[in-house]
Structures are given as C-alpha cells and as structure tokens.
Design an enzyme around this catalytic site. Structure first.
Site, PDB file in Angstrom:
ATOM      1  N   GLY A  11       1.026  -1.608   0.436  1.00 40.53           N
ATOM      2  CA  GLY A  11       0.391   0.093  -0.053  1.00 40.53           C
ATOM      3  C   GLY A  11       0.936   1.386  -0.010  1.00 40.53           C
ATOM      4  O   GLY A  11       1.708   1.166   0.500  1.00 40.53           O
ATOM      5  N   ARG A  72       1.400  -5.224  -5.388  1.00 44.32           N
ATOM      6  CA  ARG A  72       0.974  -6.293  -4.127  1.00 44.32           C
ATOM      7  C   ARG A  72       1.105  -7.393  -4.877  1.00 44.32           C
ATOM      8  O   ARG A  72       0.417  -7.990  -6.096  1.00 44.32           O
ATOM      9  CB  ARG A  72       0.073  -6.645  -3.829  1.00 44.32           C
ATOM     10  CG  ARG A  72      -0.789  -5.156  -2.379  1.00 44.32           C
ATOM     11  CD  ARG A  72      -1.744  -5.395  -1.343  1.00 44.32           C
ATOM     12  NE  ARG A  72      -2.445  -4.396  -0.850  1.00 44.32           N
ATOM     13  CZ  ARG A  72      -1.938  -3.875   0.168  1.00 44.32           C
ATOM     14  NH1 ARG A  72      -0.660  -3.981   0.515  1.00 44.32           N
ATOM     15  NH2 ARG A  72      -1.825  -2.257   0.534  1.00 44.32           N
ATOM     16  N   ASP A 103       5.086  -4.352   6.134  1.00 39.06           N
ATOM     17  CA  ASP A 103       5.588  -5.661   6.699  1.00 39.06           C
ATOM     18  C   ASP A 103       5.719  -6.626   5.383  1.00 39.06           C
ATOM     19  O   ASP A 103       6.396  -7.069   5.331  1.00 39.06           O
ATOM     20  CB  ASP A 103       4.393  -6.499   7.127  1.00 39.06           C
ATOM     21  CG  ASP A 103       4.019  -7.183   8.208  1.00 39.06           C
ATOM     22  OD1 ASP A 103       4.831  -7.614   8.718  1.00 39.06           O
ATOM     23  OD2 ASP A 103       3.749  -8.991   7.061  1.00 39.06           O
ATOM     24  N   THR A 125       4.415   2.817   6.279  1.00 39.16           N
ATOM     25  CA  THR A 125       3.383   1.601   6.027  1.00 39.16           C
ATOM     26  C   THR A 125       1.788   3.033   7.504  1.00 39.16           C
ATOM     27  O   THR A 125       2.291   3.331   7.900  1.00 39.16           O
ATOM     28  CB  THR A 125       3.297   0.730   6.091  1.00 39.16           C
ATOM     29  OG1 THR A 125       1.788   0.163   6.966  1.00 39.16           O
ATOM     30  CG2 THR A 125       3.970   0.331   6.982  1.00 39.16           C
ATOM     31  N   ASP A 127      -0.111   2.223   8.321  1.00 43.25           N
ATOM     32  CA  ASP A 127      -0.611   0.809   9.650  1.00 43.25           C
ATOM     33  C   ASP A 127      -0.104   0.679  11.283  1.00 43.25           C
ATOM     34  O   ASP A 127      -0.257   0.804  12.081  1.00 43.25           O
ATOM     35  CB  ASP A 127      -0.819  -0.092   8.911  1.00 43.25           C
ATOM     36  CG  ASP A 127      -1.192  -0.740   8.314  1.00 43.25           C
ATOM     37  OD1 ASP A 127      -2.624   0.301   7.954  1.00 43.25           O
ATOM     38  OD2 ASP A 127      -1.378  -1.801   7.520  1.00 43.25           O
ATOM     39  N   ASP A 129       2.089  -0.612  11.762  1.00 40.25           N
ATOM     40  CA  ASP A 129       2.120  -2.261  12.399  1.00 40.25           C
ATOM     41  C   ASP A 129       3.434  -2.504  12.752  1.00 40.25           C
ATOM     42  O   ASP A 129       4.069  -3.615  12.966  1.00 40.25           O
ATOM     43  CB  ASP A 129       1.251  -3.037  11.667  1.00 40.25           C
ATOM     44  CG  ASP A 129       1.481  -2.947  10.428  1.00 40.25           C
ATOM     45  OD1 ASP A 129       2.449  -2.185  10.215  1.00 40.25           O
ATOM     46  OD2 ASP A 129       1.247  -3.718   9.795  1.00 40.25           O
ATOM     47  N   ARG A 171      -5.592  -2.191   9.039  1.00 35.96           N
ATOM     48  CA  ARG A 171      -5.449  -3.312   8.779  1.00 35.96           C
ATOM     49  C   ARG A 171      -5.083  -3.930  10.196  1.00 35.96           C
ATOM     50  O   ARG A 171      -6.593  -3.818  10.330  1.00 35.96           O
ATOM     51  CB  ARG A 171      -3.809  -4.197   8.042  1.00 35.96           C
ATOM     52  CG  ARG A 171      -3.324  -5.986   7.270  1.00 35.96           C
ATOM     53  CD  ARG A 171      -2.211  -5.796   6.964  1.00 35.96           C
ATOM     54  NE  ARG A 171      -2.306  -5.344   5.670  1.00 35.96           N
ATOM     55  CZ  ARG A 171      -2.882  -5.212   4.723  1.00 35.96           C
ATOM     56  NH1 ARG A 171      -3.689  -6.545   4.212  1.00 35.96           N
ATOM     57  NH2 ARG A 171      -2.293  -4.986   3.395  1.00 35.96           N
TER      58      ARG A 171
HETATM   59  O1  F6P Z   1      -1.210  -1.051   4.170  1.00 39.42           O
HETATM   60  C1  F6P Z   1      -1.931  -0.147   4.012  1.00 39.42           C
HETATM   61  C2  F6P Z   1      -3.487  -0.764   4.320  1.00 39.42           C
HETATM   62  O2  F6P Z   1      -3.805   0.591   3.592  1.00 39.42           O
HETATM   63  C3  F6P Z   1      -4.138  -0.708   5.391  1.00 39.42           C
HETATM   64  O3  F6P Z   1      -4.738  -0.220   6.113  1.00 39.42           O
HETATM   65  C4  F6P Z   1      -5.509  -2.039   4.432  1.00 39.42           C
HETATM   66  O4  F6P Z   1      -6.327  -3.224   5.232  1.00 39.42           O
HETATM   67  C5  F6P Z   1      -4.816  -2.346   3.139  1.00 39.42           C
HETATM   68  O5  F6P Z   1      -3.529  -1.201   3.209  1.00 39.42           O
HETATM   69  C6  F6P Z   1      -6.184  -1.620   2.049  1.00 39.42           C
HETATM   70  O6  F6P Z   1      -5.143  -2.368   1.312  1.00 39.42           O
HETATM   71  P1  F6P Z   1      -5.617  -2.308  -0.798  1.00 39.42           P
HETATM   72  O7  F6P Z   1      -5.467  -1.489  -1.024  1.00 39.42           O
HETATM   73  O8  F6P Z   1      -5.164  -3.368  -0.947  1.00 39.42           O
HETATM   74  O9  F6P Z   1      -7.063  -2.749  -0.499  1.00 39.42           O
END
Ligand code: F6P
Length: 323
Positions: A11, A72, A103, A125, A127, A129, A171
C-alpha cells in the site's frame, strides 16, 4: 557499491516520494548510480527498471503516492519469481536494493538479503504495524487526515445529536484508530488489541445521551473484533434505549492519499538517506528505524518476528479520556 535500485511496494504511503528523492540524491552525491523499479516487486520480475537522476526526483517531495508505482506481488512469493528478480538486477549491474513499504515489503527485502543481495528496508505504511521504528513514513499524514475527517463528522453529529461509528484503516494494528480516536476526542475506540463489549458501548452511549451530550463518536479499527457496520447495526437495533440516531462511516482509502505532513517529509528524507548510507557501509538485511529521534538500522528478522505492540499506558489513557 556502484549502483543501487529503489522500489516501493504494498500500500502506498504519503512520504514515499520524499524517501525516493532523498535516496536518489544522497546516492548520486556518493557516486552511486540509481535505478528506479516500477510497480514494486512485480516490476522487478518484469524487468521494468528506469535510470533515475537528480532531476527525475525534482518537485515530488510534496506529492502523495509514489512516482515509481506500487503493487502487491503474488509472483514474488515464488522461488522462480525471486530468482527472476535477482537476474534482472544483475542485468542492470545493480549491487544493492532499497525497498520502501510495509510488512510485506520487508519480508521481500529479507528474502532477497537471504539470497545474497545487499538489501535495506525503509518502513512506509500508514498502519504503523512494524516494530523497531517509532514511526513509519505516512502514519502522521494518515493520522491528520483521519482526524480532520472525524472533526468534520463531529460538526454534523453535534448539529443533529447523532452518534457516528467511524472505521479507520490499519489492517490488524490498532495504532491509527487509537491515536486518531485520542486526538479527535472520540467517546469510544475499538482496536484489535483491546477488547470492548458491544453492550459496554451501548451503556456508555445511553449515559452520554442522558447527560445531554450532543454527539457520540466511536472510532473502530478495521481489524477490530467488530467492524463499523456490525457496531452500527447492533446500536441501531437498540435505538430507543440509545437515544442518539446512528450513522456508520468508513473513511477508507482517503486516509492513504494526500500531501505528506512536514513530519513525514522529514522522516522520509532521513530514512531514505539512511538507507543509502547503510548500503554504502556494507549493511544488509536491515531496516532503517526512527529510535529516540535518531536514525538507526536494526535487523529485519526480529522486527518481522514481533509485530508492534500497543502501548498499555496509551490504551489506558484513551479509556480514561473517553469518559
Ligand atoms: O497497509 C495499508 C492498508 O491501507 C491497510 O490499512 C489496509 O488494510 C490495506 O492497506 C488496504 O489494501 P488495498 O489498498 O490493497 O485494498
């Protein structure tokens, strides 16, 4: 080291561009050439690399997202994918890699390090995390975006005497929700790390209504036991008891975009520069971290083995302040 490559993966996070800019300029200043990898590990496998010079990173420090693009990558999880990535880096005479992301990106960086490629991770990130660093790039901006949104919702909530259940990203980590809830003065915060019964929220809400509160704000982390819709449905079913009329709001990807705050620009600049220095010093398999205001490197293995723990004192304070 004569040449390094930089990629952003997972992300996107506000400040990634500032990290790319700093890494490119510090590398060039150190006589190290730089290749940019488009679309994260996916682009590495597809050999989508472009040379970067000082000008190609001009005018990007204030821009959200990532000029390199991100993805991803499922293919990179395979052995064949990793070998292809290494082969493509060899083709371009790249001797070291800077991987900017969360991560998943740090796992990718550690895997390439294990295969013999000098690799340094840069935490980015929203998050927050990742353990090891006090803050990741993008967290401060996302937090400010979330707070601004919650403040706005509070205005309309107070005008109608309504309750709102607001879902925040993160997340499996409650950092963003906990800090956003605290900074926006939420009445209740639900995060994966702290158990709160739905009937407790109902009880608090009834008390708040009886005391004449004009609004009631519940901030829910997306990884919490109950999501915003679950909470809103449960409370709506008890509408006569609750008093407040109820609305759910999911903030979603708006939290990931936007111009990085000054904090994120400076953090990203220092971490991007630190990654180049680490590679030049022969370090690998490490992440650049913010520790007590300084930039340090820490081994990726232990960081990935122990996700960030929420500060007990902050969680307790959030509960006290919510009453
Ligand atoms: O890791 C960043 C994040 O925004 C999380 O907070 C969330 O769960 C996820 O990515 C959403 O991913 P995507 O943009 O692939 O839907």
């Amino acid at each position: 080291m004569k040449k390094v490559a930089i990629l952003t993966s997972g992300g996107d996070a506000p400040g990634m561009n500032a990290a790319i800019r700093a890494a490119v300029r510090v590398a060039l200043w150190s006589d190290i050439g730089v290749m940019g990898v488009k679309w994260g590990f996916t682009g590495l496998i597809k050999n989508d690399l472009i040379p970067l010079d000082a000008r190609s990173v001009g005018g990007i420090i204030q821009r959200g997202g990532t000029i390199l693009g991100t993805a991803r990558s499922e293919d990179f999880r395979t052995e064949a994918g990793k070998q292809q990535a290494l082969e493509n880096l060899r083709l371009h005479d790249v001797e070291g890699l800077i991987a900017i992301g969360g991560d998943g990106t740090m796992h990718g960086a550690l895997a390439l390090h294990a295969l013999g490629l000098p690799t340094i991770g840069v935490p980015a990130t929203i998050d927050n995390d990742l353990s090891g660093t006090e803050m990741a790039i993008g967290v401060d901006t996302a937090l400010n975006t979330a707070i601004e949104a919650i403040d706005r919702i509070k205005d309309t909530a107070s005008s109608h005497q309504r309750a709102f259940v607001i879902e925040v990203m993160g997340r499996d980590c409650g950092y963003l929700a906990l800090t956003a809830g605290m900074a926006a003065g939420a009445e209740v915060v639900l995060i994966p790390e702290m158990k709160v019964e739905l009937k407790t929220i109902l009880y608090e809400m009834k008390k708040a209504y009886a005391r004449g509160k004009p609004h009631f704000i519940v901030v829910v982390a997306e990884g919490a036991e109950f999501n915003a819709t679950d909470v809103a449905d449960y409370l709506s079913a008890e509408r006569t008891e609750v008093g407040f009329e109820l609305r759910p709001t999911i903030l979603g990807h708006v939290q990931r975009g936007g111009s990085p705050t000054a904090f994120d620009r400076i953090l990203a600049t220092r971490l991007g520069a630190g990654a180049v220095t680490a590679l030049a010093e022969g370090k690998s398999g490490k992440m650049v971290c913010l520790v007590n205001g300084n930039i340090e490197t820490k081994p990726l293995g232990p960081i990935l083995a122990s996700p960030r723990k929420m500060d007990e004192g902050v969680m307790k304070l959030a509960k006290i302040l919510a009453t």
